[in-house]
Design an enzyme around this catalytic site. Structure first.
Site, PDB file in Angstrom:
ATOM      1  N   HIS A 166     -40.855  -4.762  30.617  1.00  0.00           N
ATOM      2  CA  HIS A 166     -41.345  -5.822  29.725  1.00  0.00           C
ATOM      3  C   HIS A 166     -42.703  -6.307  30.212  1.00  0.00           C
ATOM      4  O   HIS A 166     -42.823  -6.817  31.318  1.00  0.00           O
ATOM      5  CB  HIS A 166     -40.352  -6.991  29.671  1.00  0.00           C
ATOM      6  CG  HIS A 166     -39.181  -6.712  28.784  1.00  0.00           C
ATOM      7  ND1 HIS A 166     -38.624  -7.657  27.957  1.00  0.00           N
ATOM      8  CD2 HIS A 166     -38.474  -5.581  28.563  1.00  0.00           C
ATOM      9  CE1 HIS A 166     -37.627  -7.118  27.272  1.00  0.00           C
ATOM     10  NE2 HIS A 166     -37.512  -5.852  27.634  1.00  0.00           N
ATOM     11  N   TYR A 200     -38.317 -17.222  24.324  1.00  0.00           N
ATOM     12  CA  TYR A 200     -37.845 -18.528  24.818  1.00  0.00           C
ATOM     13  C   TYR A 200     -38.278 -19.563  23.784  1.00  0.00           C
ATOM     14  O   TYR A 200     -39.472 -19.802  23.617  1.00  0.00           O
ATOM     15  CB  TYR A 200     -38.510 -18.883  26.149  1.00  0.00           C
ATOM     16  CG  TYR A 200     -38.055 -18.083  27.349  1.00  0.00           C
ATOM     17  CD1 TYR A 200     -38.521 -16.796  27.593  1.00  0.00           C
ATOM     18  CD2 TYR A 200     -37.167 -18.651  28.277  1.00  0.00           C
ATOM     19  CE1 TYR A 200     -38.114 -16.089  28.717  1.00  0.00           C
ATOM     20  CE2 TYR A 200     -36.760 -17.949  29.404  1.00  0.00           C
ATOM     21  CZ  TYR A 200     -37.239 -16.669  29.617  1.00  0.00           C
ATOM     22  OH  TYR A 200     -36.841 -15.970  30.729  1.00  0.00           O
ATOM     23  N   PRO A 245     -31.322 -21.264  35.246  1.00  0.00           N
ATOM     24  CA  PRO A 245     -31.660 -19.882  34.910  1.00  0.00           C
ATOM     25  C   PRO A 245     -32.934 -19.671  34.085  1.00  0.00           C
ATOM     26  O   PRO A 245     -33.352 -18.533  33.879  1.00  0.00           O
ATOM     27  CB  PRO A 245     -30.427 -19.401  34.128  1.00  0.00           C
ATOM     28  CG  PRO A 245     -29.786 -20.633  33.611  1.00  0.00           C
ATOM     29  CD  PRO A 245     -30.085 -21.718  34.587  1.00  0.00           C
ATOM     30  N   LYS A 300     -34.687 -16.419  37.898  1.00  0.00           N
ATOM     31  CA  LYS A 300     -35.043 -16.227  39.299  1.00  0.00           C
ATOM     32  C   LYS A 300     -33.906 -16.005  40.285  1.00  0.00           C
ATOM     33  O   LYS A 300     -34.154 -15.580  41.428  1.00  0.00           O
ATOM     34  CB  LYS A 300     -35.842 -17.460  39.795  1.00  0.00           C
ATOM     35  CG  LYS A 300     -37.204 -17.573  39.202  1.00  0.00           C
ATOM     36  CD  LYS A 300     -38.089 -16.447  39.704  1.00  0.00           C
ATOM     37  CE  LYS A 300     -39.383 -16.340  38.947  1.00  0.00           C
ATOM     38  NZ  LYS A 300     -39.876 -14.975  38.816  1.00  0.00           N
ATOM     39  N   TYR A 336     -43.533 -15.847  36.952  1.00  0.00           N
ATOM     40  CA  TYR A 336     -42.453 -15.110  36.284  1.00  0.00           C
ATOM     41  C   TYR A 336     -42.340 -13.683  36.825  1.00  0.00           C
ATOM     42  O   TYR A 336     -41.236 -13.197  37.076  1.00  0.00           O
ATOM     43  CB  TYR A 336     -42.693 -15.091  34.763  1.00  0.00           C
ATOM     44  CG  TYR A 336     -41.456 -14.758  33.955  1.00  0.00           C
ATOM     45  CD1 TYR A 336     -40.706 -15.757  33.338  1.00  0.00           C
ATOM     46  CD2 TYR A 336     -41.025 -13.442  33.815  1.00  0.00           C
ATOM     47  CE1 TYR A 336     -39.568 -15.449  32.603  1.00  0.00           C
ATOM     48  CE2 TYR A 336     -39.887 -13.130  33.088  1.00  0.00           C
ATOM     49  CZ  TYR A 336     -39.166 -14.139  32.477  1.00  0.00           C
ATOM     50  OH  TYR A 336     -38.035 -13.833  31.761  1.00  0.00           O
TER      51      TYR A 336
HETATM   52  P1  FAD Z   1     -23.254 -13.850  43.989  1.00  0.00           P
HETATM   53  O1  FAD Z   1     -23.739 -12.892  42.976  1.00  0.00           O
HETATM   54  O2  FAD Z   1     -22.558 -15.076  43.538  1.00  0.00           O
HETATM   55  O3  FAD Z   1     -22.343 -13.044  44.988  1.00  0.00           O
HETATM   56  C1  FAD Z   1     -21.531 -13.669  45.960  1.00  0.00           C
HETATM   57  C2  FAD Z   1     -20.327 -12.808  46.219  1.00  0.00           C
HETATM   58  O4  FAD Z   1     -19.530 -13.434  47.220  1.00  0.00           O
HETATM   59  C3  FAD Z   1     -19.438 -12.667  45.002  1.00  0.00           C
HETATM   60  O5  FAD Z   1     -19.144 -11.314  44.781  1.00  0.00           O
HETATM   61  C4  FAD Z   1     -18.199 -13.480  45.340  1.00  0.00           C
HETATM   62  O6  FAD Z   1     -17.020 -12.939  44.748  1.00  0.00           O
HETATM   63  C5  FAD Z   1     -18.165 -13.356  46.856  1.00  0.00           C
HETATM   64  N1  FAD Z   1     -17.440 -14.438  47.514  1.00  0.00           N
HETATM   65  C6  FAD Z   1     -17.416 -15.756  47.191  1.00  0.00           C
HETATM   66  N2  FAD Z   1     -16.627 -16.416  48.045  1.00  0.00           N
HETATM   67  C7  FAD Z   1     -16.152 -15.524  48.930  1.00  0.00           C
HETATM   68  C8  FAD Z   1     -15.292 -15.605  50.048  1.00  0.00           C
HETATM   69  N3  FAD Z   1     -14.751 -16.765  50.411  1.00  0.00           N
HETATM   70  N4  FAD Z   1     -15.023 -14.483  50.720  1.00  0.00           N
HETATM   71  C9  FAD Z   1     -15.565 -13.298  50.357  1.00  0.00           C
HETATM   72  N5  FAD Z   1     -16.389 -13.159  49.312  1.00  0.00           N
HETATM   73  C10 FAD Z   1     -16.669 -14.256  48.601  1.00  0.00           C
HETATM   74  N6  FAD Z   1     -30.887 -14.567  38.149  1.00  0.00           N
HETATM   75  C11 FAD Z   1     -32.001 -13.833  37.918  1.00  0.00           C
HETATM   76  O7  FAD Z   1     -32.685 -13.447  38.875  1.00  0.00           O
HETATM   77  N7  FAD Z   1     -32.413 -13.485  36.647  1.00  0.00           N
HETATM   78  C12 FAD Z   1     -31.702 -13.858  35.568  1.00  0.00           C
HETATM   79  O8  FAD Z   1     -32.062 -13.466  34.456  1.00  0.00           O
HETATM   80  C13 FAD Z   1     -30.511 -14.666  35.783  1.00  0.00           C
HETATM   81  N8  FAD Z   1     -29.739 -15.042  34.735  1.00  0.00           N
HETATM   82  C14 FAD Z   1     -28.524 -15.622  34.988  1.00  0.00           C
HETATM   83  C15 FAD Z   1     -27.729 -15.907  33.900  1.00  0.00           C
HETATM   84  C16 FAD Z   1     -26.472 -16.469  34.123  1.00  0.00           C
HETATM   85  C17 FAD Z   1     -25.600 -16.747  32.930  1.00  0.00           C
HETATM   86  C18 FAD Z   1     -26.022 -16.737  35.464  1.00  0.00           C
HETATM   87  C19 FAD Z   1     -24.641 -17.319  35.718  1.00  0.00           C
HETATM   88  C20 FAD Z   1     -26.826 -16.485  36.529  1.00  0.00           C
HETATM   89  C21 FAD Z   1     -28.087 -15.932  36.305  1.00  0.00           C
HETATM   90  N9  FAD Z   1     -28.917 -15.622  37.367  1.00  0.00           N
HETATM   91  C22 FAD Z   1     -30.107 -14.972  37.125  1.00  0.00           C
HETATM   92  C23 FAD Z   1     -28.532 -15.948  38.729  1.00  0.00           C
HETATM   93  C24 FAD Z   1     -27.958 -14.761  39.488  1.00  0.00           C
HETATM   94  O9  FAD Z   1     -26.893 -14.188  38.771  1.00  0.00           O
HETATM   95  C25 FAD Z   1     -27.500 -15.205  40.893  1.00  0.00           C
HETATM   96  O10 FAD Z   1     -28.540 -15.940  41.489  1.00  0.00           O
HETATM   97  C26 FAD Z   1     -27.103 -14.014  41.780  1.00  0.00           C
HETATM   98  O11 FAD Z   1     -25.846 -13.541  41.407  1.00  0.00           O
HETATM   99  C27 FAD Z   1     -27.083 -14.407  43.267  1.00  0.00           C
HETATM  100  O12 FAD Z   1     -26.609 -13.345  44.042  1.00  0.00           O
HETATM  101  P2  FAD Z   1     -25.769 -13.604  45.369  1.00  0.00           P
HETATM  102  O13 FAD Z   1     -25.449 -12.253  45.918  1.00  0.00           O
HETATM  103  O14 FAD Z   1     -26.486 -14.573  46.220  1.00  0.00           O
HETATM  104  O15 FAD Z   1     -24.461 -14.358  44.898  1.00  0.00           O
HETATM  105  C1  DHB Z   2     -31.818 -13.535  31.011  1.00  0.00           C
HETATM  106  C2  DHB Z   2     -31.384 -14.607  31.743  1.00  0.00           C
HETATM  107  C3  DHB Z   2     -32.272 -15.609  32.056  1.00  0.00           C
HETATM  108  O1  DHB Z   2     -31.869 -16.648  32.781  1.00  0.00           O
HETATM  109  C4  DHB Z   2     -33.592 -15.554  31.628  1.00  0.00           C
HETATM  110  O2  DHB Z   2     -34.444 -16.552  31.934  1.00  0.00           O
HETATM  111  C5  DHB Z   2     -34.019 -14.459  30.904  1.00  0.00           C
HETATM  112  C6  DHB Z   2     -33.120 -13.448  30.594  1.00  0.00           C
HETATM  113  C7  DHB Z   2     -30.848 -12.457  30.683  1.00  0.00           C
HETATM  114  O3  DHB Z   2     -29.688 -12.586  31.071  1.00  0.00           O
HETATM  115  O4  DHB Z   2     -31.242 -11.473  30.046  1.00  0.00           O
END
Ligand code: FAD
Ligand code: DHB
Length: 393
Positions: A75, A203, A295, A299, A387
């Site tokens: 993109h 957006y 979100p 990021k 971004y």
């Molecule tokens: P997580 O992905 O939460 O992974 C943590 C892991 O630890 C999980 O698998 C969990 O099951 C495990 N865990 C938890 N507790 C325990 C325990 N006690 N023992 C063992 N394991 C455990 N980010 C972006 O960069 N771009 C986007 O477009 C974006 N859009 C998003 C849209 C939505 C709807 C949501 C909900 C989030 C979005 N995010 C986005 C955020 C992104 O998904 C998270 O920041 C990302 O998942 C962080 O990764 P992580 O590995 O730190 O944590």
């Molecule tokens: C998506 C999620 C976001 O939070 C965003 O800012 C842009 C795209 C996505 O899930 O595609």
């Protein structure tokens, strides 16, 4: 009790834990990843979708970008809209860089496959996990499952267990400072079986609230609506969701999102959260365990990758005989970038959402700010460089 030994015990198999384990393996450092959920659950959890230029490069440089290169959607800009009129922010023109749309669950699948192909030790469905003795030089992780306990001796522990994990809370009361802000709204997100009817993300700020048009593949769209923080998903029939999306995303040039079968829907709350420092003794926090961003700036996953990049580098120096200096600066190094990303995510959120009961002055100021970003190359460049991703220096 079964006993194991590793250099780095990693709690959590999300993007942070898996990427850390892979980066460590490239440096010849052994790790064990301990995950509470099943492999299938981790691979199917629908979340983020936008990868910064920096994250794409990290995945490519680490040799796990093959499918991303093939299937990721490049993109070169996004569109911002105000009450039906869209304006494009051309990233490549403004910064020379672009972002890639590639689902978080695809990144997770690629990383799991690669770790297993490399003989990595990933343990799913771990039951109850606790981290102990991380203020000594012999930290341990205990995994209690079905009446048996595994004890894992580690040189270091990485808490990559997300916002609701156990690592952050294992630090003693008062050891960490929390900076937090919650927002008076949430996002209702859907995944729909519909070919994208636009090439880039939209957006949109509308009188009825924010809406986001995104996608996952040539056949699947992803859309979000601003909703109440305690919104009940049961109140939202598929028809109601499409009607609200069509209303908010309606554009004066006649463009409208293509509709299709809704495959998945969920409500996600919004918060900004940072814990300081990211280290306590030999326990290092990374990703959502240490910070949450709203979100709107896309990021969260990208910030998780930045943390584990710094952590892997610092552990590489430490196990390479270069001392603990980089590890001791891990928190400070990450926080400098984390706060810039927090600022951007907060700014995008306040720029694009309706705030209930806001003063008329604030609404006018918000519209002026959005119009300014849409009309000034300098303001658009500032949005674009954040971004696509700030550099990892
Ligand atoms: P997580 O992905 O939460 O992974 C943590 C892991 O630890 C999980 O698998 C969990 O099951 C495990 N865990 C938890 N507790 C325990 C325990 N006690 N023992 C063992 N394991 C455990 N980010 C972006 O960069 N771009 C986007 O477009 C974006 N859009 C998003 C849209 C939505 C709807 C949501 C909900 C989030 C979005 N995010 C986005 C955020 C992104 O998904 C998270 O920041 C990302 O998942 C962080 O990764 P992580 O590995 O730190 O944590
Ligand atoms: C998506 C999620 C976001 O939070 C965003 O800012 C842009 C795209 C996505 O899930 O595609």
């Amino acid at each position: 009790m079964a006993q194991y030994k590793t250099q780095v015990g990693i709690v959590g198999a999300g993007p942070a834990g898996l990427m850390l384990s892979h980066l460590l393996r490239l440096k010849g450092i052994h790790s064990i990843v301990l995950e509470a959920k099943s492999r299938l659950y981790c691979e199917e959890r629908v979340r983020a979708g936008v990868l910064e230029y920096t994250s794409v490069k990290m995945l490519q440089d680490a040799g796990v970008g093959e499918r991303l290169n093939r299937e990721g959607l490049r993109h070169e800009g996004i569109e911002l809209g105000l009450n039906g009129v869209r304006h494009r922010i051309p990233f490549v023109d403004l910064t020379g860089k672009c972002v890639t749309v590639y689902g978080q669950q695809e990144v997770v699948k690629d990383l799991i496959a690669r770790r297993l192909a490399d003989g990595g030790d990933l343990r799913f469905e771990c039951g109850e996990i606790s981290v102990e003795a991380f203020t000594t030089n012999r930290p341990r992780i205990f995994v209690r499952r079905e009446g048996s306990t595994d004890e894992i001796h580690c040189d270091y522990i990485a808490g990559c267990d997300g916002f609701h994990g156990i690592c952050r809370n294992a630090c003693p009361e008062g050891a960490l400072t929390i900076y937090e802000r919650t927002y008076p709204f949430a996002w209702l997100g859907i995944l729909a079986e519909a070919a994208p009817s636009r090439e880039e993300l939209v957006y949109m700020l509308h009188q009825r609230g924010f809406a986001l048009y995104s996608m996952r593949s040539p056949r699947v769209t992803r859309l979000y609506l601003q909703c109440a923080p305690d919104e009940s998903i049961e109140q939202w029939s598929d028809d109601r969701i499409w009607h609200e999306l069509q209303t908010r995303l309606h554009c004066s040039d006649g463009w409208r999102p293509a509709e299709g079968r809704i495959l998945q829907k969920s409500v996600t709350g919004m918060r900004s959260f940072v814990v300081e420092p990211l280290q306590f003794g030999r326990l290092f926090l990374a990703g959502d365990a240490a910070h949450i961003v709203p979100p709107t700036g896309a990021k969260g996953m990208n910030l998780a990758f930045a943390d584990v990049h710094y952590l892997a580098e610092a552990l590489g120096v430490r196990f390479g005989g270069g001392g603990t200096g980089y590890l001791e600066r891990y928190s400070e190094t990450c926080l400098s970038r984390i706060w810039k990303v927090q600022r951007f995510s907060w700014w995008m959120t306040t720029l694009l959402h309706r705030f209930e009961n806001e003063a008329a002055f604030d609404h006018k100021r918000q519209i002026a700010e959005l119009e300014y970003v849409m009309s000034s190359r300098a303001a658009a460049t500032s949005l674009a460089e954040n971004y696509v991703g700030l550099p990892l220096d």
